[in-house]
Every structure is written in structure tokens, then in C-alpha cells.
Write a protein that holds these residues in place. Structure first.
Motif, PDB file in Angstrom:
ATOM      1  N   ALA A  93       2.365   1.948  -3.456  1.00 44.58           N
ATOM      2  CA  ALA A  93       1.256   2.362  -4.434  1.00 44.58           C
ATOM      3  C   ALA A  93       0.823   3.890  -3.802  1.00 44.58           C
ATOM      4  O   ALA A  93       0.673   4.572  -4.952  1.00 44.58           O
ATOM      5  N   GLN A  96      -5.608   4.366  -1.302  1.00 41.10           N
ATOM      6  CA  GLN A  96      -4.512   3.662  -0.441  1.00 41.10           C
ATOM      7  C   GLN A  96      -4.574   4.024   0.773  1.00 41.10           C
ATOM      8  O   GLN A  96      -4.248   3.117   1.817  1.00 41.10           O
ATOM      9  N   VAL A 114      -4.740  -3.380  -4.584  1.00 44.11           N
ATOM     10  CA  VAL A 114      -3.649  -2.465  -5.099  1.00 44.11           C
ATOM     11  C   VAL A 114      -3.351  -3.101  -6.502  1.00 44.11           C
ATOM     12  O   VAL A 114      -3.064  -2.591  -7.480  1.00 44.11           O
ATOM     13  N   ASP A 147      -6.902   6.803  -6.748  1.00 44.66           N
ATOM     14  CA  ASP A 147      -6.060   5.715  -6.254  1.00 44.66           C
ATOM     15  C   ASP A 147      -5.574   5.991  -5.108  1.00 44.66           C
ATOM     16  O   ASP A 147      -5.181   5.283  -4.123  1.00 44.66           O
ATOM     17  N   ILE A 205       0.887  -1.177   0.043  1.00 44.79           N
ATOM     18  CA  ILE A 205       0.000   0.033  -0.019  1.00 44.79           C
ATOM     19  C   ILE A 205       0.954   1.179   0.074  1.00 44.79           C
ATOM     20  O   ILE A 205       0.703   2.346  -0.604  1.00 44.79           O
TER      21      ILE A 205
END
Length: 315
Positions: free
Chosen positions: A17, A54, A165, A50, A14
């Protein structure tokens, strides 16, 4: 120990990302401001969503690790499933729907793209960042996959902090390729609507990812059972024990990615004493936990107890 390692791997995925998407979103917004590309605007929205996703997954991980309480005696492991479902809704609404809307507007009122090389530069940089994040998620997923076909492994995975993810980053890489085609078609081939069409295609891709993710987390939220191989291994171990006449049922449920609740109902041999049955229950609980480290709670009861429980109350 296994749970701790899994949490560490999930957080690593995470954070990788999160860092990548934060940098990419800022770069894409700058590219949109300079070029006016609808596909680049869509990609910027995608990366922003996105980034927020996360953050939600990190929140879910943190809340899922809280210890059991009087109101949640089995712990809070299913929190990660709730927040993953929220992530799916965000991908659908803020990613897919907004992208499709922006693309339709661009198709109806196409605008020329200026300085297209900026878009391609940003797409190339974003592909590097997204690719790095995807590789981190892929390595963690490959450990869990154990040779299982990709789609089947996705469906069997019980850790949305990894597969969400992985899906997001995979969709992002495909979306970048679509955005590049849209920019090329509009700027170099003179197809004015290509940029808007790319935005619509990216939006549809995000909708598909959101629907898949929502369906998987819905199943986990509503009490999905452990993998069949685990249930069958437990049943086989119990059936092979000489103290058991019949394995009446083996029930299981995921309380979190690394927590499985398992209950068995057994018909013991009639000649066993109460002390022997109690000892057998303790032995079975220990043996069941050894089958998979994620089995954290085991309940064993005899067939007689099951029959008494199933009997309707007197009028």
C-alpha cells in the motif's frame, strides 16, 4: 510461529500500500496542477494521507514487537491499536474534512477543467496501483476471514494493520470512480458543480471509513475480549474435565493482534488435594494454549481463591 507469520503478512500488506500510494499521490498532484480538477486535488490529498498512514502502521508494528519490560509486563502489542486509532483520526481530519471543504469551495466557485484526458489517464493508472494493493490486503484478509461474511469478519478482525489498509484501498477505488464521474460531468456534460460534488462525496466516504476504523480500534484499545468461539471452546474443555465441578468464569482480553490474555476461575472437586489442583492448573493452561496459538498467557485460579479475593476488607 503464527505470530511471526502474521507480522510478515501485515508488513507485506502495508509495504504494498505504501509503494502504491506514494506513486499515486505524486501522479495525482501533477494531474491537478495541469487540469485544476478539485476532485483530482481531493484524490491527491487522499493518497498522501494514505501514504502517511502506512508509515504510522509500520511504526505501530515495530513498536508492538518490543519485548515485555518492567513497565509493560504484558508486552507492547497494543501499540498497533493506538497507531491505528491515529490513522483513523488522520483519515477523518486530513482526508475527509479537507476533501469536503475543498469540494464546497468548488461548488460555490466552479472552475472549468482543462485537458480532462489527463485526469482520466491518472485515474486509470491509480486504479491499477490501488487494485494491486487491495488484492494483497484482500488475500491476507481472506486467510483470516475463514468464510465469515465480509462485514462480520471486519468487526472480528483484531489486526488493524490489515483491515485498515483493506478499508483505505477499498475507499480509494470507490473514490476514483466518484472522481471520474465528477470530471466527466464537469468537462463533458457541462455540469460545473459536478467536480466539487465529487470531492464532497469522496470526503463523506472517507469520514465513514474513519468512523468505522476509529470505533473498531477504540474497542481493541479498551480491552476487547477474544472471539466468542475461543471463549466457548475453553469453557467447554474445562467443563468436560472430571476434576472441575463448575467453571465460574472465563475472562479474556486481546493484548495485540496475536496475543490473548486468558484467565479462568474454577470450582474444583472438594476431594482433590492441593497437589492435584496444582497439577490440574498446569494441565489446563497447556490445553487452553492448544485451543488457539494466540493465547500466550493463561491464569488459572480456584473458586475458593476467587471468593477470598471478592470478600470486602474488614472495617
Amino acid at each position: 510461529m503464527a505470530a511471526t507469520g502474521s507480522h510478515t503478512g501485515s508488513r507485506r500488506v502495508i509495504f504494498a500500500a505504501l509503494a502504491g500510494n506514494l506513486a499515486i499521490a505524486a501522479t495525482k498532484f501533477a494531474a491537478f496542477a495541469l487540469t485544476g480538477s478539485s476532485a483530482m486535488m481531493t484524490e491527491a490529498i487522499h493518497s498522501t494521507v494514505d501514504t502517511g498512514n502506512q508509515g504510522l502502521l509500520l511504526l505501530g508494528l515495530a513498536r508492538s514487537r518490543r519485548p515485555p519490560s518492567s513497565t509493560h509486563p504484558f508486552g507492547h502489542g497494543m501499540e498497533i491499536y493506538f497507531w491505528a486509532f491515529v490513522v483513523a483520526l488522520m483519515i477523518f481530519a486530513l482526508g475527509g474534512a479537507v476533501s469536503i471543504y475543498e469540494g464546497v469551495l468548488k461548488i460555490q466557485r466552479p472552475e472549468p477543467i482543462g485537458r480532462a484526458w489527463i485526469n482520466f489517464l491518472v485515474i486509470g493508472l491509480a486504479a491499477l496501483f490501488e487494485g494491486g494493493s487491495f488484492l494483497v490486503a484482500w488475500r491476507e484478509f481472506r486467510v483470516l476471514r475463514r468464510g465469515t461474511p465480509f462485514l462480520a469478519a471486519l468487526r472480528r478482525s483484531k489486526d488493524p494493520s490489515i483491515f485498515a489498509v483493506l478499508l483505505e484501498d477499498g475507499a480509494a477505488l470507490i473514490g476514483l470512480a466518484i472522481a471520474a464521474l465528477g470530471v466527466a460531468g464537469s468537462a463533458w456534460l457541462g455540469v460545473a458543480w459536478a467536480d466539487g460534488a465529487a470531492s464532497v462525496a469522496i470526503g463523506l466516504l472517507l469520514v465513514l471509513v474513519a468512523v468505522f476504523l476509529a470505533n473498531e480500534t477504540r474497542s481493541l484499545l479498551t480491552g476487547e475480549a477474544a472471539a466468542p468461539r475461543i471463549v466457548e471452546a475453553v469453557r467447554a474443555m474445562l467443563a468436560a474435565d472430571g476434576r472441575v465441578d463448575d467453571v465460574a468464569e472465563v475472562l479474556s482480553m486481546h493484548l495485540g493482534p496475536q496475543e490473548i490474555l486468558l484467565g479462568v476461575t474454577l470450582d474444583f472437586r472438594d476431594d482433590l488435594t492441593a497437589v492435584e489442583i496444582e497439577g490440574a492448573g498446569d494441565d489446563f493452561a497447556q490445553a487452553i494454549r492448544a485451543i488457539d496459538p494466540r493465547i500466550t498467557r493463561v491464569f488459572v485460579r480456584s473458586g475458593r481463591a476467587r471468593a477470598a479475593y471478592a470478600r470486602p476488607p474488614p472495617d
